[in-house]
Design a protein around this motif. Structure first.
Motif, PDB file in Angstrom:
ATOM      1  N   GLU A 278       0.836  -1.206   0.000  1.00  0.00           N
ATOM      2  CA  GLU A 278       0.000   0.000   0.000  1.00  0.00           C
ATOM      3  C   GLU A 278       0.873   1.260   0.000  1.00  0.00           C
ATOM      4  O   GLU A 278       0.599   2.212  -0.731  1.00  0.00           O
ATOM      5  CB  GLU A 278      -0.922   0.022   1.216  1.00  0.00           C
TER       6      GLU A 278
ATOM      7  N   GLU B  45       4.452   5.864  -5.200  1.00  0.00           N
ATOM      8  CA  GLU B  45       4.558   5.967  -6.661  1.00  0.00           C
ATOM      9  C   GLU B  45       3.719   7.105  -7.227  1.00  0.00           C
ATOM     10  O   GLU B  45       4.050   7.671  -8.269  1.00  0.00           O
ATOM     11  CB  GLU B  45       4.125   4.654  -7.319  1.00  0.00           C
ATOM     12  N   ASN B  46       2.653   7.466  -6.561  1.00  0.00           N
ATOM     13  CA  ASN B  46       1.734   8.488  -7.065  1.00  0.00           C
ATOM     14  C   ASN B  46       1.935   9.868  -6.452  1.00  0.00           C
ATOM     15  O   ASN B  46       1.212  10.800  -6.782  1.00  0.00           O
ATOM     16  CB  ASN B  46       0.286   8.033  -6.862  1.00  0.00           C
ATOM     17  N   ILE B  47       2.913  10.012  -5.582  1.00  0.00           N
ATOM     18  CA  ILE B  47       3.149  11.304  -4.944  1.00  0.00           C
ATOM     19  C   ILE B  47       3.742  12.278  -5.958  1.00  0.00           C
ATOM     20  O   ILE B  47       4.693  11.971  -6.664  1.00  0.00           O
ATOM     21  CB  ILE B  47       4.102  11.162  -3.740  1.00  0.00           C
ATOM     22  N   GLU B  48       3.162  13.465  -6.008  1.00  0.00           N
ATOM     23  CA  GLU B  48       3.654  14.519  -6.895  1.00  0.00           C
ATOM     24  C   GLU B  48       4.254  15.685  -6.111  1.00  0.00           C
ATOM     25  O   GLU B  48       4.940  16.521  -6.677  1.00  0.00           O
ATOM     26  CB  GLU B  48       2.499  15.049  -7.765  1.00  0.00           C
ATOM     27  N   ASP B  49       3.991  15.728  -4.813  1.00  0.00           N
ATOM     28  CA  ASP B  49       4.432  16.834  -3.968  1.00  0.00           C
ATOM     29  C   ASP B  49       5.895  16.626  -3.549  1.00  0.00           C
ATOM     30  O   ASP B  49       6.205  15.687  -2.800  1.00  0.00           O
ATOM     31  CB  ASP B  49       3.527  16.918  -2.737  1.00  0.00           C
TER      32      ASP B  49
ATOM     33  N   LYS C  78       2.548   1.801  -3.434  1.00  0.00           N
ATOM     34  CA  LYS C  78       1.595   2.347  -4.406  1.00  0.00           C
ATOM     35  C   LYS C  78       1.368   3.836  -4.150  1.00  0.00           C
ATOM     36  O   LYS C  78       1.310   4.636  -5.072  1.00  0.00           O
ATOM     37  CB  LYS C  78       0.265   1.594  -4.337  1.00  0.00           C
ATOM     38  N   TRP C  79       1.234   4.181  -2.894  1.00  0.00           N
ATOM     39  CA  TRP C  79       1.011   5.586  -2.525  1.00  0.00           C
ATOM     40  C   TRP C  79       2.210   6.440  -2.931  1.00  0.00           C
ATOM     41  O   TRP C  79       2.069   7.501  -3.531  1.00  0.00           O
ATOM     42  CB  TRP C  79       0.740   5.680  -1.025  1.00  0.00           C
TER      43      TRP C  79
END
Length: 76
Positions: free
Chosen positions: A10, A16-20, A13-14
Motif C-alpha cells: 500500500e 509511486e503516485n506522490i507529486e508533492d 503504491k502511494w
C-alpha cells in the motif's frame, strides 16, 4: 506476515503516485534517519562519554527526566 507485506505494498503504491516534492523530501528524511550508527564508527570522545554515562547510571549518579524537564521548562 501478510499484514506487513500488504502495508508495504500500500505504501509503495502511494509513494509511486506522490507529486508533492515536500512529501518526497519528508519520506527521504525518514529513510536517512533509519541508517544505523555502529559503535565502531563513533569517535573515541563519544564512546568515552557513553561509557562514563553508563557507569554513572549504574552507580546511581542520575537525575530523573522529570526533574531535568522542570529545570528547563521555560525553554521547552
Amino acid at each position: 506476515m501478510n499484514v506487513l507485506k500488504n502495508e508495504k505494498d500500500e505504501l509503495l503504491k502511494w509513494i509511486e503516485n506522490i507529486e508533492d516534492p515536500k512529501i518526497l523530501e519528508d519520506i527521504r528524511s525518514v529513510k536517512e534517519s533509519q541508517k544505523s550508527i555502529h559503535w565502531d564508527d563513533l569517535p573515541k570522545e563519544v564512546k568515552k562519554g557513553i561509557k562514563e554515562g553508563r557507569k554513572d547510571a549504574k552507580e546511581g549518579r542520575v537525575t530523573a527526566h522529570e526533574e531535568v524537564r522542570k529545570s528547563y521548562e521555560e525553554w521547552l
